[in-house]
Design a protein around this motif. Structure first.
Motif, mmCIF file in Angstrom:
data_model
loop_
_atom_site.group_PDB
_atom_site.id
_atom_site.type_symbol
_atom_site.label_atom_id
_atom_site.label_comp_id
_atom_site.label_asym_id
_atom_site.label_seq_id
_atom_site.Cartn_x
_atom_site.Cartn_y
_atom_site.Cartn_z
ATOM 1 N N VAL A 1 -4.257 44.317 -12.128
ATOM 2 C CA VAL A 1 -4.706 42.928 -12.211
ATOM 3 C C VAL A 1 -3.699 42.250 -13.131
ATOM 4 O O VAL A 1 -3.686 42.488 -14.333
ATOM 5 N N HIS A 2 -2.836 41.429 -12.544
ATOM 6 C CA HIS A 2 -1.759 40.809 -13.321
ATOM 7 C C HIS A 2 -2.231 39.601 -14.110
ATOM 8 O O HIS A 2 -1.749 39.356 -15.212
ATOM 9 N N SER A 3 -3.168 38.838 -13.540
ATOM 10 C CA SER A 3 -3.734 37.726 -14.305
ATOM 11 C C SER A 3 -5.093 37.361 -13.728
ATOM 12 O O SER A 3 -5.270 37.290 -12.514
ATOM 13 N N LEU B 1 -6.796 34.634 -9.159
ATOM 14 C CA LEU B 1 -6.459 36.017 -9.471
ATOM 15 C C LEU B 1 -5.082 36.376 -8.921
ATOM 16 O O LEU B 1 -4.700 35.908 -7.853
ATOM 17 N N ARG B 2 -4.337 37.192 -9.666
ATOM 18 C CA ARG B 2 -3.091 37.797 -9.178
ATOM 19 C C ARG B 2 -3.246 39.296 -9.327
ATOM 20 O O ARG B 2 -3.573 39.776 -10.413
ATOM 21 N N PHE B 3 -3.002 40.025 -8.234
ATOM 22 C CA PHE B 3 -3.145 41.477 -8.331
ATOM 23 C C PHE B 3 -2.220 42.188 -7.357
ATOM 24 O O PHE B 3 -1.711 41.611 -6.412
ATOM 25 N N GLU B 4 -2.044 43.483 -7.625
ATOM 26 C CA GLU B 4 -1.372 44.402 -6.714
ATOM 27 C C GLU B 4 -2.186 45.687 -6.696
ATOM 28 O O GLU B 4 -2.776 46.073 -7.702
ATOM 29 N N LEU C 1 5.334 37.612 -8.618
ATOM 30 C CA LEU C 1 4.611 38.532 -9.499
ATOM 31 C C LEU C 1 5.481 39.146 -10.601
ATOM 32 O O LEU C 1 4.954 39.638 -11.596
ATOM 33 N N GLU C 2 6.786 39.117 -10.434
ATOM 34 C CA GLU C 2 7.669 39.782 -11.400
ATOM 35 C C GLU C 2 7.464 39.329 -12.849
ATOM 36 O O GLU C 2 7.401 40.164 -13.744
#
Length: 175
Positions: free
Chosen positions: A20-22, A83-86, A156-157
């Protein structure tokens, strides 16, 4: 004779990571509940501030569960626009690996991955983009960038870099 660890359904076990990036604070508990619903156990993530987007938090969760779990996790998380995720899933003897990336601006990206995490592009997708390129709808470079998820990686980087040194928590599904 080699044996494969499987869950009750006969699906091979695999491992993966949810990044979960943000996430806004208000979504953090909901993300834990959603992941717990998919993984079948309590999820208590160690949330840390995300310097790439002040006011948001980041967390990582490593898991072991049935092949296809990454798709289930991506499905329950993809509708949350802030949300930002991978999500990554390792391949098994009977399935390819997977990578899912999500950003509010771009939506979801999915790619199959091989043993070393490389993106595998199915033949039919290559053929479809060759046709579009031949018709002038898209350049071959744009087609390849789309197949590889270049826009998602670029977006996302900064969030990946901001998360270096963050703790990783392991969760094994109880079978």
């Amino acid at each position: 004779m080699n044996t494969v660890n499987t869950v009750r359904s006969g699906t091979p076990l695999t491992r993966g990571v949810l990044f979960v990036h943000s996430s806004p604070s208000a979504l953090c508990a909901h993300i834990e509940w959603a992941a717990a619903g998919v993984l079948g156990g309590k999820v208590d993530l160690a949330w840390t501030p995300q310097p790439a987007e002040p006011g948001t938090h980041r967390a990582e969760l490593s898991w072991q569960a049935a092949a296809g779990t990454a798709a289930s996790l991506a499905s329950v998380l993809r509708g949350w626009d802030l949300l930002r995720f991978e999500i990554t899933e390792e391949p098994t003897a009977t399935s390819e690996g997977a990578r899912y990336s999500f950003t509010p601006r771009l939506g979801i990206f999915h790619a199959m991955t091989g043993l070393h995490g490389d993106v595998l592009i199915p033949e039919d997708r290559i053929k479809a983009f060759r046709v579009k390129a031949a018709q002038g709808d898209i350049s071959m470079d744009e087609a390849l960038d789309g197949l590889l998820g270049v826009k998602w990686d670029a977006e996302l980087e900064p969030f990946r870099q901001a998360g270096e040194g963050a703790p990783v928590r392991w969760l094994h599904q109880v079978i």
